[in-house]
Scaffold this motif. Sequence first.
Motif, PDB file in Angstrom:
ATOM      1  N   SER A  97      11.676 -21.255  25.315  1.00 13.68           N
ATOM      2  CA  SER A  97      11.589 -21.025  26.752  1.00 13.68           C
ATOM      3  C   SER A  97      10.567 -21.942  27.409  1.00 13.68           C
ATOM      4  O   SER A  97      10.779 -22.410  28.532  1.00 13.68           O
ATOM      5  CB  SER A  97      11.243 -19.559  27.041  1.00 13.68           C
ATOM      6  OG  SER A  97       9.992 -19.204  26.483  1.00 13.68           O
ATOM      7  N   ASP A  98       9.457 -22.224  26.725  1.00  9.56           N
ATOM      8  CA  ASP A  98       8.459 -23.151  27.281  1.00  9.56           C
ATOM      9  C   ASP A  98       9.072 -24.534  27.497  1.00  9.56           C
ATOM     10  O   ASP A  98       8.746 -25.230  28.462  1.00  9.56           O
ATOM     11  CB  ASP A  98       7.259 -23.272  26.345  1.00  9.56           C
ATOM     12  CG  ASP A  98       6.314 -22.080  26.438  1.00  9.56           C
ATOM     13  OD1 ASP A  98       6.473 -21.279  27.377  1.00  9.56           O
ATOM     14  OD2 ASP A  98       5.440 -21.960  25.570  1.00  9.56           O
ATOM     15  N   PHE A 103      12.913 -23.372  29.849  1.00 12.85           N
ATOM     16  CA  PHE A 103      12.932 -22.406  30.944  1.00 12.85           C
ATOM     17  C   PHE A 103      11.587 -21.675  30.996  1.00 12.85           C
ATOM     18  O   PHE A 103      11.486 -20.498  30.660  1.00 12.85           O
ATOM     19  CB  PHE A 103      14.064 -21.409  30.736  1.00 12.85           C
ATOM     20  CG  PHE A 103      14.510 -20.694  31.978  1.00 12.85           C
ATOM     21  CD1 PHE A 103      13.847 -20.824  33.191  1.00 12.85           C
ATOM     22  CD2 PHE A 103      15.627 -19.881  31.939  1.00 12.85           C
ATOM     23  CE1 PHE A 103      14.262 -20.164  34.322  1.00 12.85           C
ATOM     24  CE2 PHE A 103      16.066 -19.209  33.070  1.00 12.85           C
ATOM     25  CZ  PHE A 103      15.383 -19.351  34.262  1.00 12.85           C
ATOM     26  N   PRO A 104      10.494 -22.355  31.423  1.00 13.60           N
ATOM     27  CA  PRO A 104       9.137 -21.777  31.393  1.00 13.60           C
ATOM     28  C   PRO A 104       9.013 -20.469  32.160  1.00 13.60           C
ATOM     29  O   PRO A 104       8.185 -19.611  31.802  1.00 13.60           O
ATOM     30  CB  PRO A 104       8.288 -22.877  32.047  1.00 13.60           C
ATOM     31  CG  PRO A 104       9.046 -24.132  31.831  1.00 13.60           C
ATOM     32  CD  PRO A 104      10.495 -23.744  31.921  1.00 13.60           C
ATOM     33  N   GLU A 105       9.840 -20.286  33.211  1.00 12.18           N
ATOM     34  CA  GLU A 105       9.762 -19.059  34.008  1.00 12.18           C
ATOM     35  C   GLU A 105      10.061 -17.812  33.197  1.00 12.18           C
ATOM     36  O   GLU A 105       9.664 -16.705  33.562  1.00 12.18           O
ATOM     37  CB  GLU A 105      10.728 -19.144  35.200  1.00 12.18           C
ATOM     38  CG  GLU A 105      10.424 -20.276  36.167  1.00 12.18           C
ATOM     39  CD  GLU A 105      11.173 -21.553  35.833  1.00 12.18           C
ATOM     40  OE1 GLU A 105      11.551 -21.721  34.643  1.00 12.18           O
ATOM     41  OE2 GLU A 105      11.384 -22.374  36.743  1.00 12.18           O
ATOM     42  N   LEU A 106      10.777 -17.982  32.100  1.00  9.44           N
ATOM     43  CA  LEU A 106      11.167 -16.843  31.261  1.00  9.44           C
ATOM     44  C   LEU A 106      10.107 -16.485  30.232  1.00  9.44           C
ATOM     45  O   LEU A 106      10.136 -15.393  29.661  1.00  9.44           O
ATOM     46  CB  LEU A 106      12.494 -17.156  30.564  1.00  9.44           C
ATOM     47  CG  LEU A 106      13.107 -16.082  29.660  1.00  9.44           C
ATOM     48  CD1 LEU A 106      13.442 -14.827  30.464  1.00  9.44           C
ATOM     49  CD2 LEU A 106      14.353 -16.610  28.972  1.00  9.44           C
ATOM     50  N   SER A 107       9.164 -17.363  29.997  1.00 12.05           N
ATOM     51  CA  SER A 107       8.240 -17.220  28.866  1.00 12.05           C
ATOM     52  C   SER A 107       7.481 -15.899  28.861  1.00 12.05           C
ATOM     53  O   SER A 107       7.258 -15.305  27.811  1.00 12.05           O
ATOM     54  CB  SER A 107       7.256 -18.396  28.827  1.00 12.05           C
ATOM     55  OG  SER A 107       7.942 -19.599  28.552  1.00 12.05           O
ATOM     56  N   TYR A 128       8.459 -13.097  29.775  1.00  6.97           N
ATOM     57  CA  TYR A 128       9.358 -11.983  29.462  1.00  6.97           C
ATOM     58  C   TYR A 128      10.019 -12.124  28.099  1.00  6.97           C
ATOM     59  O   TYR A 128      10.773 -11.241  27.687  1.00  6.97           O
ATOM     60  CB  TYR A 128      10.464 -11.882  30.522  1.00  6.97           C
ATOM     61  CG  TYR A 128       9.984 -11.860  31.946  1.00  6.97           C
ATOM     62  CD1 TYR A 128       9.381 -10.729  32.489  1.00  6.97           C
ATOM     63  CD2 TYR A 128      10.129 -12.975  32.755  1.00  6.97           C
ATOM     64  CE1 TYR A 128       8.941 -10.705  33.804  1.00  6.97           C
ATOM     65  CE2 TYR A 128       9.692 -12.965  34.078  1.00  6.97           C
ATOM     66  CZ  TYR A 128       9.094 -11.838  34.593  1.00  6.97           C
ATOM     67  OH  TYR A 128       8.662 -11.823  35.889  1.00  6.97           O
ATOM     68  N   GLU A 182      21.586 -16.712  34.500  1.00  8.50           N
ATOM     69  CA  GLU A 182      20.368 -17.054  35.228  1.00  8.50           C
ATOM     70  C   GLU A 182      19.141 -17.051  34.318  1.00  8.50           C
ATOM     71  O   GLU A 182      18.113 -17.621  34.660  1.00  8.50           O
ATOM     72  CB  GLU A 182      20.142 -16.064  36.375  1.00  8.50           C
ATOM     73  CG  GLU A 182      21.177 -16.151  37.477  1.00  8.50           C
ATOM     74  CD  GLU A 182      20.974 -15.100  38.547  1.00  8.50           C
ATOM     75  OE1 GLU A 182      21.551 -15.262  39.616  1.00  8.50           O
ATOM     76  OE2 GLU A 182      20.247 -14.128  38.301  1.00  8.50           O
ATOM     77  N   HIS A 183      19.247 -16.420  33.147  1.00  8.60           N
ATOM     78  CA  HIS A 183      18.096 -16.250  32.274  1.00  8.60           C
ATOM     79  C   HIS A 183      18.031 -17.265  31.142  1.00  8.60           C
ATOM     80  O   HIS A 183      17.057 -17.301  30.405  1.00  8.60           O
ATOM     81  CB  HIS A 183      18.110 -14.839  31.662  1.00  8.60           C
ATOM     82  CG  HIS A 183      17.950 -13.762  32.678  1.00  8.60           C
ATOM     83  ND1 HIS A 183      18.288 -12.456  32.436  1.00  8.60           N
ATOM     84  CD2 HIS A 183      17.507 -13.801  33.960  1.00  8.60           C
ATOM     85  CE1 HIS A 183      18.046 -11.721  33.520  1.00  8.60           C
ATOM     86  NE2 HIS A 183      17.586 -12.515  34.440  1.00  8.60           N
TER      87      HIS A 183
END
Length: 203
Positions: A128-129, A132-136, A138, A195-196
Amino acid sequence: MKAQEYYQAISEATHTIFDKSLIYCDFLGKIHDYSASIQDWMEVVPSNQEKHMINHSLEQIEFSCLSLLSGMYRQSFSSLRLALELLFGSIYFSAHKLEHIEWRNGSRDLIWKVINDKENGVLSKRFSDAFFPELSIYIDDQRNTSKEIYRQLSEFVHGNHATWDREVPSLSINEALIEEYRKKFYAMNSVSHWEHLKVAGIE
Protein backbone atom coordinates in the motif's frame (compact mmCIF):
# COMPACT_ATOMS: atom_id res chain seq x y z
CA MET A 1 -37.77 -42.36 -12.57
CA LYS A 2 -35.61 -41.90 -15.64
CA ALA A 3 -32.51 -39.75 -15.45
CA GLN A 4 -34.04 -37.08 -17.66
CA GLU A 5 -37.14 -36.91 -15.46
CA TYR A 6 -35.00 -36.76 -12.33
CA TYR A 7 -33.01 -33.76 -13.52
CA GLN A 8 -36.14 -32.10 -14.88
CA ALA A 9 -37.58 -32.30 -11.36
CA ILE A 10 -34.43 -30.73 -9.96
CA SER A 11 -34.65 -27.94 -12.53
CA GLU A 12 -38.24 -27.20 -11.54
CA ALA A 13 -37.27 -27.16 -7.87
CA THR A 14 -34.49 -24.65 -8.46
CA HIS A 15 -36.88 -22.40 -10.40
CA THR A 16 -39.28 -22.43 -7.45
CA ILE A 17 -36.46 -21.60 -5.05
CA PHE A 18 -35.25 -18.87 -7.41
CA ASP A 19 -38.62 -17.11 -7.35
CA LYS A 20 -38.83 -17.29 -3.55
CA SER A 21 -35.21 -16.19 -3.11
CA LEU A 22 -35.80 -12.96 -5.00
CA ILE A 23 -37.97 -11.85 -2.08
CA TYR A 24 -35.26 -12.47 0.52
CA CYS A 25 -32.22 -11.35 -1.46
CA ASP A 26 -32.84 -7.64 -1.20
CA PHE A 27 -29.11 -6.98 -1.66
CA LEU A 28 -28.95 -8.00 -5.34
CA GLY A 29 -28.60 -4.36 -6.30
CA LYS A 30 -25.47 -4.13 -4.16
CA ILE A 31 -23.97 -7.10 -5.98
CA HIS A 32 -24.80 -5.49 -9.31
CA ASP A 33 -23.23 -2.18 -8.20
CA TYR A 34 -20.13 -4.05 -7.05
CA SER A 35 -19.77 -5.76 -10.43
CA ALA A 36 -20.31 -2.48 -12.27
CA SER A 37 -17.65 -0.76 -10.16
CA ILE A 38 -15.13 -3.50 -10.88
CA GLN A 39 -15.94 -3.21 -14.59
CA ASP A 40 -15.34 0.55 -14.44
CA TRP A 41 -12.04 -0.04 -12.65
CA MET A 42 -11.05 -2.62 -15.25
CA GLU A 43 -11.29 0.05 -17.95
CA VAL A 44 -8.18 1.79 -16.56
CA VAL A 45 -6.16 -1.37 -15.88
CA PRO A 46 -3.25 -1.15 -18.34
CA SER A 47 -2.57 -4.86 -18.84
CA ASN A 48 -4.90 -7.26 -20.63
CA GLN A 49 -3.41 -10.06 -18.53
CA GLU A 50 -4.76 -8.56 -15.31
CA LYS A 51 -8.04 -7.73 -17.03
CA HIS A 52 -8.41 -11.39 -17.92
CA MET A 53 -8.21 -12.43 -14.26
CA ILE A 54 -10.51 -9.64 -13.13
CA ASN A 55 -13.06 -10.69 -15.74
CA HIS A 56 -12.98 -14.25 -14.39
CA SER A 57 -13.52 -12.83 -10.91
CA LEU A 58 -16.64 -11.06 -12.16
CA GLU A 59 -17.85 -14.30 -13.76
CA GLN A 60 -17.54 -16.03 -10.40
CA ILE A 61 -19.53 -13.25 -8.71
CA GLU A 62 -22.33 -13.86 -11.20
CA PHE A 63 -22.16 -17.65 -10.73
CA SER A 64 -22.15 -17.16 -6.99
CA CYS A 65 -25.28 -15.02 -7.10
CA LEU A 66 -27.06 -17.40 -9.48
CA SER A 67 -26.23 -20.37 -7.24
CA LEU A 68 -27.50 -18.47 -4.19
CA LEU A 69 -30.83 -17.72 -5.87
CA SER A 70 -31.12 -21.36 -6.96
CA GLY A 71 -30.60 -22.72 -3.45
CA MET A 72 -27.13 -24.11 -4.16
CA TYR A 73 -25.51 -22.45 -1.18
CA ARG A 74 -22.28 -24.41 -0.91
CA GLN A 75 -21.51 -23.70 -4.56
CA SER A 76 -22.41 -20.07 -4.01
CA PHE A 77 -19.91 -19.65 -1.17
CA SER A 78 -17.26 -21.51 -3.15
CA SER A 79 -17.64 -19.20 -6.15
CA LEU A 80 -17.53 -16.16 -3.87
CA ARG A 81 -14.21 -17.34 -2.47
CA LEU A 82 -12.81 -17.87 -5.96
CA ALA A 83 -13.96 -14.38 -6.98
CA LEU A 84 -12.03 -12.88 -4.07
CA GLU A 85 -8.98 -14.99 -4.81
CA LEU A 86 -8.90 -14.08 -8.50
CA LEU A 87 -9.41 -10.37 -7.87
CA PHE A 88 -6.64 -10.16 -5.29
CA GLY A 89 -4.52 -12.45 -7.46
CA SER A 90 -4.77 -10.03 -10.39
CA ILE A 91 -3.50 -7.22 -8.15
CA TYR A 92 -0.68 -9.36 -6.79
CA PHE A 93 0.44 -10.49 -10.25
CA SER A 94 0.38 -6.92 -11.53
CA ALA A 95 3.46 -6.34 -9.35
CA HIS A 96 4.97 -9.82 -9.86
CA LYS A 97 5.09 -10.36 -13.61
CA LEU A 98 7.38 -13.40 -13.53
CA GLU A 99 5.06 -15.23 -11.13
CA HIS A 100 2.10 -14.30 -13.32
CA ILE A 101 3.76 -15.83 -16.38
CA GLU A 102 4.55 -18.98 -14.35
CA TRP A 103 0.91 -19.15 -13.23
CA ARG A 104 -0.31 -18.79 -16.82
CA ASN A 105 2.13 -21.53 -17.88
CA GLY A 106 0.81 -23.83 -15.16
CA SER A 107 4.05 -24.00 -13.18
CA ARG A 108 2.81 -21.88 -10.26
CA ASP A 109 -0.39 -21.99 -8.23
CA LEU A 110 -2.44 -19.04 -7.06
CA ILE A 111 -1.83 -19.25 -3.30
CA TRP A 112 -3.97 -17.17 -0.96
CA LYS A 113 -1.37 -17.23 1.81
CA VAL A 114 1.09 -15.53 -0.55
CA ILE A 115 -1.44 -13.08 -1.98
CA ASN A 116 -2.52 -11.95 1.49
CA ASP A 117 0.90 -12.17 3.17
CA LYS A 118 1.38 -9.62 5.95
CA GLU A 119 4.81 -8.49 4.71
CA ASN A 120 4.50 -8.65 0.91
CA GLY A 121 0.87 -9.33 -0.03
CA VAL A 122 -1.61 -6.96 -1.68
CA LEU A 123 -2.86 -5.86 1.74
CA SER A 124 0.57 -5.39 3.27
CA LYS A 125 1.88 -2.00 4.35
CA ARG A 126 4.74 -2.39 1.88
CA PHE A 127 2.34 -2.82 -1.04
CA SER A 128 0.00 0.00 0.00
CA ASP A 129 2.89 2.40 0.69
CA ALA A 130 4.13 1.80 -2.84
CA PHE A 131 0.84 1.90 -4.77
CA PHE A 132 -1.87 3.37 -2.54
CA PRO A 133 -0.44 5.26 0.52
CA GLU A 134 -3.92 6.49 1.54
CA LEU A 135 -4.83 2.92 2.48
CA SER A 136 -1.79 2.27 4.67
CA ILE A 137 -3.39 3.32 7.97
CA TYR A 138 -6.25 0.88 7.37
CA ILE A 139 -4.22 -1.96 5.92
CA ASP A 140 -4.01 -4.20 8.99
CA ASP A 141 -7.79 -4.15 9.50
CA GLN A 142 -8.38 -4.75 5.78
CA ARG A 143 -5.98 -7.69 5.72
CA ASN A 144 -7.46 -9.27 8.85
CA THR A 145 -10.97 -8.88 7.47
CA SER A 146 -10.04 -10.47 4.15
CA LYS A 147 -8.27 -13.29 5.95
CA GLU A 148 -11.35 -14.03 8.05
CA ILE A 149 -13.71 -13.89 5.06
CA TYR A 150 -11.52 -16.30 3.14
CA ARG A 151 -11.33 -18.67 6.10
CA GLN A 152 -15.11 -18.71 6.53
CA LEU A 153 -15.75 -19.25 2.83
CA SER A 154 -13.14 -22.01 2.78
CA GLU A 155 -15.17 -23.93 5.36
CA PHE A 156 -17.79 -24.54 2.66
CA VAL A 157 -15.17 -25.37 0.03
CA HIS A 158 -13.48 -27.95 2.24
CA GLY A 159 -16.72 -29.35 3.62
CA ASN A 160 -16.03 -28.61 7.27
CA HIS A 161 -18.36 -30.46 9.60
CA ALA A 162 -20.12 -27.33 10.85
CA THR A 163 -21.18 -26.35 7.34
CA TRP A 164 -23.27 -29.49 6.89
CA ASP A 165 -25.33 -28.61 9.96
CA ARG A 166 -26.42 -25.39 8.22
CA GLU A 167 -27.67 -27.18 5.10
CA VAL A 168 -30.39 -29.73 4.49
CA PRO A 169 -29.89 -32.67 2.08
CA SER A 170 -32.48 -31.38 -0.36
CA LEU A 171 -33.10 -28.34 -2.52
CA SER A 172 -34.95 -25.76 -0.44
CA ILE A 173 -34.68 -22.11 0.42
CA ASN A 174 -32.49 -21.41 3.45
CA GLU A 175 -32.98 -17.91 4.83
CA ALA A 176 -30.16 -18.31 7.36
CA LEU A 177 -27.62 -19.09 4.64
CA ILE A 178 -28.91 -16.22 2.52
CA GLU A 179 -28.25 -13.90 5.46
CA GLU A 180 -24.82 -15.44 5.97
CA TYR A 181 -24.05 -14.86 2.31
CA ARG A 182 -25.19 -11.25 2.57
CA LYS A 183 -22.81 -10.59 5.49
CA LYS A 184 -19.88 -12.24 3.73
CA PHE A 185 -20.51 -10.35 0.51
CA TYR A 186 -20.68 -7.01 2.34
CA ALA A 187 -17.44 -7.81 4.15
CA MET A 188 -15.79 -8.82 0.88
CA ASN A 189 -17.01 -5.61 -0.73
CA SER A 190 -15.38 -3.58 2.04
CA VAL A 191 -11.90 -5.01 1.36
CA SER A 192 -11.97 -5.54 -2.39
CA HIS A 193 -13.89 -2.59 -3.79
CA TRP A 194 -12.09 -0.97 -6.72
CA GLU A 195 -11.66 2.32 -4.83
CA HIS A 196 -9.51 0.57 -2.21
CA LEU A 197 -7.04 -1.28 -4.43
CA LYS A 198 -4.67 -0.42 -7.23
CA VAL A 199 -2.96 -2.50 -9.87
CA ALA A 200 0.71 -1.74 -10.23
CA GLY A 201 1.26 0.64 -13.13
CA ILE A 202 -1.90 2.71 -12.66
CA GLU A 203 -1.06 6.31 -11.84
